[in-house]
Design a protein around this motif. Structure first.
Motif, PDB file in Angstrom:
ATOM      1  N   SER A  48      55.205 116.615  37.626  1.00 46.27           N
ATOM      2  CA  SER A  48      55.321 117.459  38.820  1.00 46.27           C
ATOM      3  C   SER A  48      55.693 118.888  38.447  1.00 46.27           C
ATOM      4  CB  SER A  48      56.390 116.897  39.761  1.00 46.27           C
ATOM      5  OG  SER A  48      56.008 115.621  40.192  1.00 46.27           O
ATOM      6  N   ASP A  91      49.567 115.884  43.498  1.00 46.62           N
ATOM      7  CA  ASP A  91      50.713 115.210  42.898  1.00 46.62           C
ATOM      8  C   ASP A  91      50.863 113.848  43.549  1.00 46.62           C
ATOM      9  OD1 ASP A  91      52.985 114.552  41.568  1.00 46.62           O
ATOM     10  OD2 ASP A  91      54.110 116.349  42.134  1.00 46.62           O
ATOM     11  N   GLU A  92      50.416 112.827  42.792  1.00 46.90           N
ATOM     12  CA  GLU A  92      50.436 111.461  43.302  1.00 46.90           C
ATOM     13  C   GLU A  92      49.897 111.374  44.724  1.00 46.90           C
ATOM     14  OE1 GLU A  92      53.934 109.257  42.224  1.00 46.90           O
ATOM     15  OE2 GLU A  92      54.538 110.872  40.885  1.00 46.90           O
TER      16      GLU A  92
HETATM   17 MG   LIG Z   1      56.563 113.750  40.153  1.00 44.69          MG
END
Ligand SMILES: [Mg+2]
Ligand SMILES: Nc1ncnc2c1ncn2[C@@H]1O[C@H](COP(=O)(O)OP(=O)(O)OP(=O)(O)O)[C@@H](O)[C@H]1O
Lengths: 254, 971
Positions: free
Chosen positions: A61, A183-184
């Motif tokens: 991240s 991000d995910e």
């Molecule tokens: Mg993360």
């Protein structure tokens, strides 16, 4: 259901080349300090899809934030489309985030007060590029592209998680950015929705030449991307072709 | 279930709840206590001021058994709490030629004669004083009346001459009274009236002209007995009536002994406790009455002290009710504020509550813990509020704590505490209910609770009623109309104070219930502030209708309350000042007695034209001299001529006829307003004089003595022919010529105001042109010439007056007055200042509460907005853009409230001023229209509040941008 994104004529901007050199990012919490990114150097070319993988806390991240201009590195450089964004002023960085980057998060991508279409329109309004009518048209087209046009006038809390995520992608695409950072984005999606979103992102790379970087723990995602960038303790430990990555996973019995 | 377990949760959950509700209740109680004390203080000050103007606390009128008046005095002085008793004797006689007065042997034409004496010379006007204190049976002769009457005696009288009152009888003259004149003086009739009112407190009939002999008390005692006997003889012979009716012919004797009583006010009266003071004073007055009646059963006892106290007790009840009414909007704001704060507490504690629920804490235990904290906070807040409320009086008004206990009864404090506790309880219920309702999953979820999915506020019947009732009053204000039905008048009067909040509540609710309208309004206001984020801001606001409604309501209440007291005060002052201006007529007014003008004293003719021919030259010359003085813009005369005859007003022997030499010049020189004309504008009315018309006063119209369009029998010529003139209009006041001057109002006590009002209303006068041929042969006596001087801008009236006095010398004006000094004496009207005094406090308290409320709402909104802003920041929004969004989010509802509130405030200010003038106190000012005065300060207040909000908005947004985009998203 999902149309080919190249046909829509919605995207004119080509992807951008991302190159980082010896990136460092340290967090200081009181006396403690955590080095979240520790000398990462990567290169991602336009029209490439890349998966960013690694154990939790390895710095994925953080790296995305640095690439997206949300945070600044302590050391190192990030060259995007030939421009070193670490040297950009705060103002230019905003401009960069607004026009060059499309961000998709795992959750909280949408403003609860606005409907889906209003959420998509907002980045365009902020950029102030198109006429009011054009913005609306484009927003609806984008929603159509991600397959949620029927939900255009619903607020986020009236949408399912998968629908919200697809709207989020439409928001990320609003200003026709060269780079999508996710991000995910698929963490709480079922198989069908995951497929749809993945297809959409990969389609954007192959057909519209966008640069796509997805941080993920999900092998179903990393197996579909062109390359897989592995991180460990803030460093890039490996960059693999996707098939090699799968092979490795299989051999490790994961 | 573990009933005591909640105790353990208090330290975890209770702190914020305790503090919040502590703040709310202490604020509520503080506002209530302070306003209460200050109102009482204002009433105390006002009452004390009123009492200072009363010379005597009780007055006993004795018109029979006068010989025993000493006995009455003796008995009264022995009563406990009686400080002093003085005696005033007034032996009045109406005379006929048959029982005329002889002065120095010559018969006088005085229609009235009176013997006056007082046990304390200080009670009498200074003109009445004896030249020597030694009592030798001689008298001071005081004359009053028009110059033509008084002038006659000035020639005849010499010190030492004999004055005698005799009755011609066939069987020889009967001497009624005789004395040596030791001193001669002259007094204005108006002064005489003022003096009687000042001492006695009620009006007494004072004839237009007469003679007074002031004698010693010993002489009075003798005369009382002698005159009694003499008039008894007369009565049997010639039909003299007792206390003869005014206006009837024939001799009459009306003696009166007045006992003036001072009570020990220090013992009986306390400004803090009017009711008890009234009881004590009434008892004392009752005792006085009882004692007086033991001697003279018909004795009348009047107590201005008691009347004033009665009135003030009534007033204080009224003020109390008004205070209560005014505190309603404040409590309302407190309520809204506490609900917002409760929301804030819920929002803050949500995660903690959620976690505790996840870990298995029971909902009821959490609720008990919260309820306990709220209750504790409320109780502690009440105590703190009471203590704080005492601080202001103790430090500002120097009230001792012991007095405070007397001033504010414990019952009242209890009520305040109960009110505050109720506010805390009901708004706190929101928090406790929320705590039990919330599911663990909801509590731990990231999205904000669904405060309201859609725009939902409904417009209930109650709100409709508020809108209608408030709107009704505001329409009446604009239309300048008020209800005439008496029982409705009370309600209507109260509405004056409640209309603004009711209307604001109803109107705001109405607007808010219409989501489309709200959207349009919000968009209009948000666009210039938020720029590109307009839709974001508007949608965000639309998501939280209750908060927006609260903000609009608080802001509009606040703005209206901040504005209207000042507007009321200034509009009121404006009208009074204009009333004064109309009364004075010009910047500078010089009044000359005709008898003081060269040739004036020798005016032997009673025919108007002949007198005018004599006077005009002097007057014009004087006018020219005055006009030549620097800074004098113009000067214009008004001639006053008294036309004999009591046709116009009963009891008035003559009516003034005002003669203008040039109506255009007159209009140019005097201050006038269209409303001074009855039925048509003042200017039009005056201009009808040019064509030979006459104007009558409003008093004559009101008394049906004459009507416009008809002919007026003005008087007679020397050959007894009737003079008739057409009436072409009516005016309320002739600027400059008013005999009742506004400046007297403050000097008079309350009953005088009524008296003057009566005079003003019955004020009879006629206006015509000086060269009107119809009046040329009319009989009348010129009494005054009024010269109205208008000055160039910025000229100093006092300086100009000195120059004028030097150029007109040796002529000397009998009186002068100028606007700039008069207007200074016109201090704030007590009644209004009293109301404003307490209003100010409410305003202050109200603004405080409102600010707190707005801040609380702002914080709640901001906490909600924070994450959204972070997201926008990540997506590339610039701080400037987001700053604008934050400001818009905060400011737009307040702006909407400001617009509604300011408009209502201005209307309320106007309406209240009108209302105040319905209480008819202000004489000629009454006929003027109230003009809305929106003082600069008003805009200052609006600007100040607005700046406060801007600063708050900036502070909020500052929090957001202290962090980087990433940090913002996390927080
Ligand atoms: Mg993360
Ligand atoms: N704001 C912050 N302050 C301090 N430390 C931080 C902050 N953000 C991240 N870190 C630390 O930096 C390291 C990298 O965090 P990062 O969020 O990049 O990991 P990640 O790879 O995304 O993990 P995950 O897969 O769990 O999301 C972690 O050790 C984390 O504790």
């Amino acid at each position: 259901m999902i149309q080919r994104s190249s046909d829509s004529g919605l995207f004119k901007h080509q992807g951008l080349n991302i190159m980082t050199e010896a990136l460092h990012k340290k967090y200081e919490i009181g006396v403690d300090s955590v080095t979240a990114v520790d000398g990462a150097s990567i290169e991602i070319r336009p029209s490439m899809t890349a998966a960013l993988v690694g154990v939790s806390g390895c710095g994925k991240s953080t790296l995305l934030n640095l690439l997206g201009g949300i945070d600044r590195p302590d050391k190192g450089s990030i060259t995007v489309g030939g421009v070193d964004i670490t040297r950009l002023s705060e103002r230019d960085l905003e401009e960069y985030r607004l026009n060059k980057i499309g961000f998709v998060f795992q959750m909280f991508n949408l403003l609860p007060a606005l409907t889906a279409v209003e959420n998509v329109k907002l980045p365009m309004t902020m950029a102030g590029k198109l006429e009011k009518g054009e913005r609306h048209c484009r927003a609806l087209n984008l929603l159509q592209l991600v397959g949620v046009e029927k939900r255009a006038h619903k607020r986020p809390d009236e949408l399912s998680g998968g629908e919200q995520q697809r709207v989020a992608i439409a928001v990320a695409l609003a200003n026709d950015p060269g780079i999508i950072l996710a991000d995910e984005p698929t963490a709480n999606l079922d198989q069908a929705n995951l497929r749809k979103i993945l297809a959409l992102l990969i389609g954007l790379a192959s057909e519209c030449k966008k640069t796509i970087l997805i941080a993920t723990h999900d092998p179903r995602v990393s197996s579909e991307t062109e390359i897989v960038i592995k991180m460990a303790e803030g460093r890039i430990s490996d960059v693999l072709k996707a098939e090699n990555h799968i092979r490795k996973l299989v051999s490790l019995g994961e | 279930m573990g009933t005591t377990r909640f105790i353990h949760y208090i330290p975890v959950l209770g702190r914020n709840a305790f503090l919040t509700f502590f703040a709310i209740t202490s604020l509520t109680v503080w506002v209530l206590v302070t306003t209460n004390v200050v109102t009482r203080y204002a009433i105390k000050g006002y009452t004390e001021e009123q009492l200072k103007q009363l010379h005597w606390d009780a007055v006993i009128y004795q018109s029979q058994d006068l010989a025993f008046h000493g006995d009455v005095k003796g008995r009264i002085s022995k009563i406990k709490n009686v400080e002093r008793v003085e005696t005033l004797g007034l032996l009045r006689m109406r005379l006929t030629p048959a029982n005329g007065i002889r002065i120095g042997g010559r018969v006088s034409s005085a229609p009235w004669f009176s013997i006056v004496s007082s046990s304390d010379p200080a009670v009498l006007p200074s003109e009445f004083n004896h030249a020597s204190p030694r009592d030798d049976g001689s008298a001071t002769l005081v004359m009053f009346g028009p110059q033509s009457f008084v002038g006659v005696y000035l020639d005849q009288l010499q010190i030492g001459s004999e004055l005698s009152l005799t009755q011609k009888n066939p069987e020889g003259d009967l001497q009624i009274f005789s004395t040596r004149i030791q001193k001669v003086s002259q007094v204005e009739r108006g002064e005489l009236v003022k003096w009687i009112i000042g001492q006695v407190g009620s009006t007494a009939y004072v004839p237009p002209m007469g003679l007074i002999a002031v004698v010693s008390p010993e002489r009075l005692d003798a005369e009382v007995v002698r005159l009694e006997r003499a008039f008894k003889v007369l009565r049997t012979g010639a039909g003299v009536e007792e206390g003869g009716e005014v206006g009837q012919e024939g001799p009459a004797y009306s003696p009166q002994i007045i006992h003036l009583v001072s009570l020990q006010r220090r013992v009986l009266f306390s400004g803090w406790d009017l009711e008890a003071s009234l009881t004590r004073v009434s008892n004392a007055v009752e005792e006085v009455r009882a004692e007086a009646r033991k001697v003279n059963y018909n004795a009348l006892v009047n107590s201005d002290l008691m009347l004033t106290l009665e009135k003030m007790v009534g007033n204080s009840e009224m003020v109390g009710i008004v205070g209560l009414l005014i505190s309603i909007p404040i409590l309302w704001m407190v309520w809204i504020l506490s609900r917002s704060l409760a929301g804030l507490v819920s929002l803050n504690e949500r995660r903690t509550i959620g976690l505790m629920r996840l870990r298995g804490a029971s909902g009821s235990a959490i609720r008990s813990a919260l309820a306990f904290s709220i209750l504790a906070g409320g109780l502690a807040g009440s105590v703190a509020g009471i203590l704080l409320g005492n601080l202001v009086p103790i430090f500002v008004y120097k009230v001792t704590p012991a007095q405070m206990i007397k001033i504010i009864e414990p019952e009242l404090l209890l009520i305040f505490a109960v009110v505050a506790a109720a506010v805390a309880y009901f708004s706190g219920r929101r928090v406790t209910e929320y705590a039990t309702r919330i599911t663990p999953r909801e509590a731990s979820a990231r999205t904000s609770p669904s405060e309201s999915q859609m725009w939902s506020p409904a417009f209930t019947n109650f709100q409709l009623l508020a809108l209608l009732v408030g709107g009704y009053k505001i329409v009446l204000w604009i239309a300048d109309y008020s209800v005439q039905v008496s029982w409705l008048q009370t309600i209507d009067g109260l509405l004056n104070f409640l209309a603004a909040p009711l209307f604001i509540y109803g109107f705001t609710s109405f607007i808010i219930s219409r989501s489309k309208t709200v959207r349009v309004l919000l968009q209009g206001l948000a666009r210039p502030i938020a720029g590109r984020l307009e839709s974001f801001v508007v949608e965000n606001l639309m998501m939280k209708p209750h908060r927006v409604a609260s903000a609009i309501l608080i802001a509009s209440l606040m703005f209206s309350m901040a504005l209207y007291p000042k507007i009321t005060a200034d509009s009121f002052q404006d009208k009074i000042a204009r009333g004064l201006r109309v009364n004075l007529g010009a910047d500078l007014v010089l009044t000359f007695n005709v008898s003081d003008l060269p040739g004036g004293a020798e005016l032997r003719s009673n025919v108007i034209r002949e007198q005018v021919d004599k006077l005009r030259g002097v007057v014009n010359e004087t006018i020219q001299k005055i006009a030549s003085v620097g800074d004098v813009d113009s000067a214009e005369p008004v001639y006053e001529c008294m036309i004999p005859g009591s046709f116009y007003i009963p009891g008035q022997a003559s009516v003034p006829l005002f003669l203008l030499s040039d109506s255009d010049k007159f209009l140019n020189s005097v201050y006038h307003e269209p409303a001074l004309g009855v039925g048509k504008p003042f200017t039009d009315a005056i201009q009808t004089l040019e064509t030979g018309g006459t104007l009558i006063s409003k008093g004559l119209v009101d008394f049906n003595r004459a009507s416009i369009g008809s002919e007026l029998m003005l008087g007679r010529t020397a050959s007894r022919e009737q003079v008739k003139v057409p009436i072409t209009g009516a005016i309320a006041v002739l600027p400059g010529a008013s005999r009742v001057i506004l400046e007297d109002r403050e000097a008079f006590s309350d009953s005088d105001v009524e008296f003057i009002n009566h005079l003003a209303q019955s004020n009879a006068f006629i206006t015509a042109k000086l060269d009107n041929p119809a009046v040329a042969h009319l009989q009348g006596v010129f009494s005054r010439v009024i010269i109205l001087v208008s000055l160039r801008n910025s000229a100093d009236a006092a300086v100009v007056l000195t120059s004028i006095e030097s150029v007109v010398r040796p002529l000397k004006a009998a009186s002068t007055s100028n606007f700039s000094t008069q207007v200074k004496r016109l201090s704030k009207d007590m009644f209004v200042s009293l109301a404003l005094e307490s209003l100010k406090l409410y305003v202050l308290g109200g603004i405080l509460v409102a600010l707190a409320g707005v801040v609380a709402i702002g914080i709640v909104n901001f906490l909600d907005l924070k994450r959204n802003l972070a997201l926008l920041r990540i997506r590339g929004g610039s701080p400037r853009l987001l700053l604008r969004a934050v400001i818009a989010d905060f400011l737009v509802p307040i702006l909407l409230g400001m617009i509604i509130g300011s408009a209502t405030g201005v209307l309320t200010g106007y309406g209240l001023t009108n209302y105040i003038f319905r209480i008819p106190r202000v004489l000629s000012a009454v006929v003027l229209k109230v003009q809305l005065v929106v003082p600069l300060l008003t805009w200052g207040i609006v600007g100040f509040l607005f700046t406060c909000f801007m600063l708050l908005a900036l502070i909020f947004s500052h929090w957001t941008f202290r962090r980087s985009a990433r940090e913002a998203l996390r927080g």
